[in-house]
Design a protein around this motif. Structure first.
Motif, PDB file in Angstrom:
ATOM      1  N   GLN A  25       0.153  -1.100  -0.177  1.00 34.43           N
ATOM      2  CA  GLN A  25       0.005  -0.015  -0.418  1.00 34.43           C
ATOM      3  C   GLN A  25       0.724   1.328  -0.351  1.00 34.43           C
ATOM      4  OE1 GLN A  25      -2.702   0.080   3.322  1.00 34.43           O
ATOM      5  NE2 GLN A  25      -3.367  -1.985   2.425  1.00 34.43           N
ATOM      6  N   PRO A  26       0.442   2.440  -0.914  1.00 37.01           N
ATOM      7  CA  PRO A  26       1.396   3.007  -1.324  1.00 37.01           C
ATOM      8  C   PRO A  26       1.288   4.124   0.297  1.00 37.01           C
ATOM      9  CG  PRO A  26       0.417   3.596  -2.874  1.00 37.01           C
ATOM     10  CD  PRO A  26      -0.350   2.344  -1.728  1.00 37.01           C
ATOM     11  N   SER A  27       0.586   3.659   1.072  1.00 34.03           N
ATOM     12  CA  SER A  27       0.716   5.017   2.805  1.00 34.03           C
ATOM     13  C   SER A  27       1.918   4.293   3.435  1.00 34.03           C
ATOM     14  CB  SER A  27      -1.062   4.618   2.951  1.00 34.03           C
ATOM     15  OG  SER A  27      -1.421   3.683   3.129  1.00 34.03           O
ATOM     16  N   ARG A  28       2.395   2.649   3.391  1.00 30.02           N
ATOM     17  CA  ARG A  28       2.513   2.120   4.106  1.00 30.02           C
ATOM     18  C   ARG A  28       4.409   2.292   3.794  1.00 30.02           C
ATOM     19  NH1 ARG A  28       1.049  -2.739   5.759  1.00 30.02           N
ATOM     20  NH2 ARG A  28       2.122  -2.567   7.622  1.00 30.02           N
ATOM     21  N   ILE A  29       4.676   2.505   2.651  1.00 32.19           N
ATOM     22  CA  ILE A  29       5.705   2.126   1.834  1.00 32.19           C
ATOM     23  C   ILE A  29       7.037   3.879   2.795  1.00 32.19           C
ATOM     24  CG2 ILE A  29       7.780   2.255   0.008  1.00 32.19           C
ATOM     25  CD1 ILE A  29       4.979   1.265  -1.833  1.00 32.19           C
ATOM     26  N   ARG A  30       8.381   2.946   3.295  1.00 28.83           N
ATOM     27  CA  ARG A  30       8.445   4.085   3.567  1.00 28.83           C
ATOM     28  C   ARG A  30       9.763   4.753   2.895  1.00 28.83           C
ATOM     29  NH1 ARG A  30      11.614   0.861   7.979  1.00 28.83           N
ATOM     30  NH2 ARG A  30      11.710  -0.801   6.666  1.00 28.83           N
ATOM     31  N   VAL A  31      10.207   5.803   3.474  1.00 28.91           N
ATOM     32  CA  VAL A  31      11.518   6.691   2.501  1.00 28.91           C
ATOM     33  C   VAL A  31      11.319   7.130   1.069  1.00 28.91           C
ATOM     34  CG1 VAL A  31      13.487   6.664   1.922  1.00 28.91           C
ATOM     35  CG2 VAL A  31      13.021   5.038   3.682  1.00 28.91           C
ATOM     36  N   MET A  32      10.455   6.341   0.119  1.00 30.22           N
ATOM     37  CA  MET A  32      10.161   7.301  -1.409  1.00 30.22           C
ATOM     38  C   MET A  32       8.741   6.787  -1.424  1.00 30.22           C
ATOM     39  SD  MET A  32      14.027   7.047  -2.610  1.00 30.22           S
ATOM     40  CE  MET A  32      13.765   4.414  -2.928  1.00 30.22           C
ATOM     41  N   PRO A  33       8.433   7.374  -2.950  1.00 30.30           N
ATOM     42  CA  PRO A  33       7.334   6.979  -2.923  1.00 30.30           C
ATOM     43  C   PRO A  33       7.121   5.900  -3.702  1.00 30.30           C
ATOM     44  CG  PRO A  33       8.070   8.876  -4.163  1.00 30.30           C
ATOM     45  CD  PRO A  33       8.719   8.565  -3.221  1.00 30.30           C
ATOM     46  N   LYS A  34       6.202   5.249  -4.042  1.00 30.41           N
ATOM     47  CA  LYS A  34       6.490   3.403  -4.666  1.00 30.41           C
ATOM     48  C   LYS A  34       6.698   3.287  -6.001  1.00 30.41           C
ATOM     49  CE  LYS A  34       2.599   0.527  -5.405  1.00 30.41           C
ATOM     50  NZ  LYS A  34       1.495  -0.632  -4.849  1.00 30.41           N
ATOM     51  N   TRP A  35       6.532   4.241  -6.618  1.00 36.67           N
ATOM     52  CA  TRP A  35       7.139   4.267  -7.997  1.00 36.67           C
ATOM     53  C   TRP A  35       8.827   4.462  -7.929  1.00 36.67           C
ATOM     54  CZ3 TRP A  35      10.119   8.075  -9.749  1.00 36.67           C
ATOM     55  CH2 TRP A  35       9.688   9.763  -8.985  1.00 36.67           C
ATOM     56  N   LEU A  36       8.917   5.529  -6.954  1.00 31.69           N
ATOM     57  CA  LEU A  36      10.221   5.665  -6.909  1.00 31.69           C
ATOM     58  C   LEU A  36      11.049   4.264  -6.784  1.00 31.69           C
ATOM     59  CD1 LEU A  36      12.972   7.159  -7.276  1.00 31.69           C
ATOM     60  CD2 LEU A  36      12.112   8.466  -5.875  1.00 31.69           C
ATOM     61  N   TRP A  37      10.684   3.592  -5.721  1.00 32.37           N
ATOM     62  CA  TRP A  37      11.187   2.063  -5.344  1.00 32.37           C
ATOM     63  C   TRP A  37      10.990   0.976  -6.456  1.00 32.37           C
ATOM     64  CZ3 TRP A  37      14.329   1.516  -1.377  1.00 32.37           C
ATOM     65  CH2 TRP A  37      14.511   2.275  -0.504  1.00 32.37           C
ATOM     66  N   ALA A  38      10.161   0.875  -6.796  1.00 31.79           N
ATOM     67  CA  ALA A  38       9.677   0.425  -8.385  1.00 31.79           C
ATOM     68  C   ALA A  38      10.971   0.674  -9.511  1.00 31.79           C
ATOM     69  CB  ALA A  38       8.469   0.525  -8.856  1.00 31.79           C
ATOM     70  N   PHE A  39      11.687   1.984  -9.750  1.00 31.88           N
ATOM     71  CA  PHE A  39      11.921   2.154 -10.300  1.00 31.88           C
ATOM     72  C   PHE A  39      13.172   1.959  -9.497  1.00 31.88           C
ATOM     73  CE2 PHE A  39      15.659   4.956 -11.730  1.00 31.88           C
ATOM     74  CZ  PHE A  39      15.838   4.701 -13.479  1.00 31.88           C
ATOM     75  N   VAL A  40      13.833   1.790  -8.597  1.00 29.56           N
ATOM     76  CA  VAL A  40      15.724   1.436  -8.047  1.00 29.56           C
ATOM     77  C   VAL A  40      15.516   0.310  -7.986  1.00 29.56           C
ATOM     78  CG1 VAL A  40      16.873   2.142  -5.704  1.00 29.56           C
ATOM     79  CG2 VAL A  40      15.290   3.941  -6.635  1.00 29.56           C
ATOM     80  N   VAL A  41      14.696  -0.350  -7.108  1.00 31.59           N
ATOM     81  CA  VAL A  41      14.487  -2.234  -7.513  1.00 31.59           C
ATOM     82  C   VAL A  41      14.915  -2.969  -8.682  1.00 31.59           C
ATOM     83  CG1 VAL A  41      13.588  -3.762  -7.176  1.00 31.59           C
ATOM     84  CG2 VAL A  41      12.918  -2.366  -5.381  1.00 31.59           C
ATOM     85  N   ILE A  42      14.782  -2.395 -10.116  1.00 23.57           N
ATOM     86  CA  ILE A  42      14.563  -2.863 -11.336  1.00 23.57           C
ATOM     87  C   ILE A  42      15.651  -2.369 -12.208  1.00 23.57           C
ATOM     88  CG2 ILE A  42      13.014  -2.655 -14.321  1.00 23.57           C
ATOM     89  CD1 ILE A  42      11.048  -2.381 -12.304  1.00 23.57           C
TER      90      ILE A  42
END
Length: 80
Positions: A25-42
């Motif tokens: 859930q986007p409201s529970r993710i820490r530090v960065m927005p969800k889209w940015l986390w997906a970008f970093v992980v990939i």
């Protein structure tokens, strides 16, 4: 053979983290927005998924467990 196992482990870790980011859930993710986390992980092969697991993942919140009929005192009182 060793290189193939390392590459396979990195790919599996990345896929696991991408799926976890997508299901969070986007409201529970820490530090960065969800889209940015997906970008970093990939885009950042090993560091991205490890960073997600250490810093971005939602914290575990205690869940309320449903009581069974034999654990519910109100239910048991109603049987008498």
């Amino acid at each position: 053979m060793g290189r193939i196992l390392i590459i396979l482990a990195v790919v599996m870790l990345t896929i696991y983290c991408v799926v976890e980011v997508a299901q969070s859930q986007p409201s529970r993710i820490r530090v960065m927005p969800k889209w940015l986390w997906a970008f970093v992980v990939i885009c950042v092969p090993v560091i991205g998924p490890v960073t997600w697991l250490l810093a971005g993942r939602p914290e575990n919140t205690p869940r309320r467990h449903a009581l069974g009929p034999d654990d519910d005192e109100d239910f048991l009182r109603g049987l008498r």
